[in-house]
Design an enzyme around this catalytic site. Sequence first.
Site, PDB file in Angstrom:
ATOM      1  CG  ASP A   3      10.715  11.853  35.930  1.00  0.00           C
ATOM      2  OD1 ASP A   3      11.682  12.561  36.247  1.00  0.00           O
ATOM      3  OD2 ASP A   3       9.701  11.744  36.650  1.00  0.00           O
TER       4      ASP A   3
ATOM      5  CE  LYS B 252       9.901  16.002  34.934  1.00  0.00           C
ATOM      6  NZ  LYS B 252       8.941  15.598  36.012  1.00  0.00           N
TER       7      LYS B 252
ATOM      8  CG  PHE C  14       4.160  16.755  37.309  1.00  0.00           C
ATOM      9  CD1 PHE C  14       4.753  15.498  37.382  1.00  0.00           C
ATOM     10  CD2 PHE C  14       2.887  16.853  36.774  1.00  0.00           C
ATOM     11  CE1 PHE C  14       4.091  14.363  36.935  1.00  0.00           C
ATOM     12  CE2 PHE C  14       2.210  15.725  36.328  1.00  0.00           C
ATOM     13  CZ  PHE C  14       2.816  14.486  36.414  1.00  0.00           C
ATOM     14  CB  VAL C  15       5.571  19.324  32.038  1.00  0.00           C
ATOM     15  CG1 VAL C  15       6.718  20.217  32.482  1.00  0.00           C
ATOM     16  CG2 VAL C  15       6.106  17.974  31.562  1.00  0.00           C
TER      17      VAL C  15
ATOM     18  NE  ARG D  51      -4.077  10.861  29.569  1.00  0.00           N
ATOM     19  CZ  ARG D  51      -2.964  10.308  30.061  1.00  0.00           C
ATOM     20  NH1 ARG D  51      -1.791  10.644  29.568  1.00  0.00           N
ATOM     21  NH2 ARG D  51      -3.030   9.456  31.058  1.00  0.00           N
TER      22      ARG D  51
HETATM   23  P1  XMP Z   1      10.267   7.294  34.456  1.00  0.00           P
HETATM   24  O1  XMP Z   1      10.500   7.982  35.757  1.00  0.00           O
HETATM   25  O2  XMP Z   1      10.200   5.813  34.608  1.00  0.00           O
HETATM   26  O3  XMP Z   1       8.821   7.753  34.109  1.00  0.00           O
HETATM   27  O4  XMP Z   1      11.225   7.754  33.401  1.00  0.00           O
HETATM   28  C1  XMP Z   1       8.382   8.016  32.868  1.00  0.00           C
HETATM   29  C2  XMP Z   1       6.900   8.208  32.931  1.00  0.00           C
HETATM   30  O5  XMP Z   1       6.553   9.044  34.037  1.00  0.00           O
HETATM   31  C3  XMP Z   1       5.571   9.958  33.688  1.00  0.00           C
HETATM   32  N1  XMP Z   1       6.062  11.311  33.973  1.00  0.00           N
HETATM   33  C4  XMP Z   1       5.375  12.429  33.801  1.00  0.00           C
HETATM   34  N2  XMP Z   1       4.119  12.611  33.369  1.00  0.00           N
HETATM   35  N3  XMP Z   1       4.393  14.936  33.641  1.00  0.00           N
HETATM   36  C5  XMP Z   1       3.645  13.882  33.287  1.00  0.00           C
HETATM   37  O6  XMP Z   1       2.517  14.068  32.881  1.00  0.00           O
HETATM   38  C6  XMP Z   1       5.664  14.838  34.079  1.00  0.00           C
HETATM   39  O7  XMP Z   1       6.326  15.832  34.375  1.00  0.00           O
HETATM   40  C7  XMP Z   1       6.182  13.505  34.169  1.00  0.00           C
HETATM   41  N4  XMP Z   1       7.371  13.006  34.561  1.00  0.00           N
HETATM   42  C8  XMP Z   1       7.258  11.669  34.425  1.00  0.00           C
HETATM   43  C9  XMP Z   1       5.278   9.722  32.249  1.00  0.00           C
HETATM   44  O8  XMP Z   1       4.103   8.959  32.179  1.00  0.00           O
HETATM   45  C10 XMP Z   1       6.424   8.919  31.713  1.00  0.00           C
HETATM   46  O9  XMP Z   1       6.015   8.006  30.734  1.00  0.00           O
END
Ligand code: XMP
Length: 179
Positions: A102, A130, A151-152, A164
């Site tokens: 993300d 993302k 948000f997925v 999950r």
């Molecule tokens: P970053 O922002 O550090 O975060 O790249 C990665 C972690 O954030 C969570 N994440 C999500 N979890 N739906 C989710 O269930 C989403 O859309 C989402 N976006 C980020 C995820 O745990 C990932 O490891």
Amino acid sequence: MHNDLEKILFTEQEIANRVKEMADVINKDFENRPITLVVILKGSAIFAADLVRHLTSDIDIEFIRLSSYGNGSVSSQKVDIIGGLNFDVNGKNIIVVEDIIDTGTTLSKFKEIILSQNPESLKICSLLNKPARRVSVIEADYKGFDIENEFVVGYGLDYAQKYRNLPYIGVLKRSVYEK
Ligand code: XMP
Ligand code: MG
């Protein structure tokens, strides 16, 4: 479809096909050299379980937990390995398995930690990407699907530990996390 979802993004079959394609690329790249898969819990466990069954190398699987999200949908900045890095990285071919990149903060910090332990090689494998919210400069070497800034949940991905177990990946209704 689950009532809390706005729409399905990837069906069970689409995910299965893509995971197989990703594994085929990894098999080609590694030519049966041994691999240590480092699975980031909890979100990536289901993806990793499907991926690993298509890999042809000798595989060692390690699981780690990183502190990041809490129960919300906004990424936090600080990244810690819960319980520390309790396996040997030195000289190993590491593939980090992640559910989604993300902002990129989690993986870029974790990547630094792994690199400081002198692996033979290090690759990142992420089912979802993302790009819209990227803060850190990081890309997956093996990438499943690009998604919009939504948000997925499902196929391992949660909101407040729920969803999950859904076999597909879908977009959570805003009303679920804004109430
Ligand atoms: P970053 O922002 O550090 O975060 O790249 C990665 C972690 O954030 C969570 N994440 C999500 N979890 N739906 C989710 O269930 C989403 O859309 C989402 N976006 C980020 C995820 O745990 C990932 O490891
Ligand atoms: Mg995660």
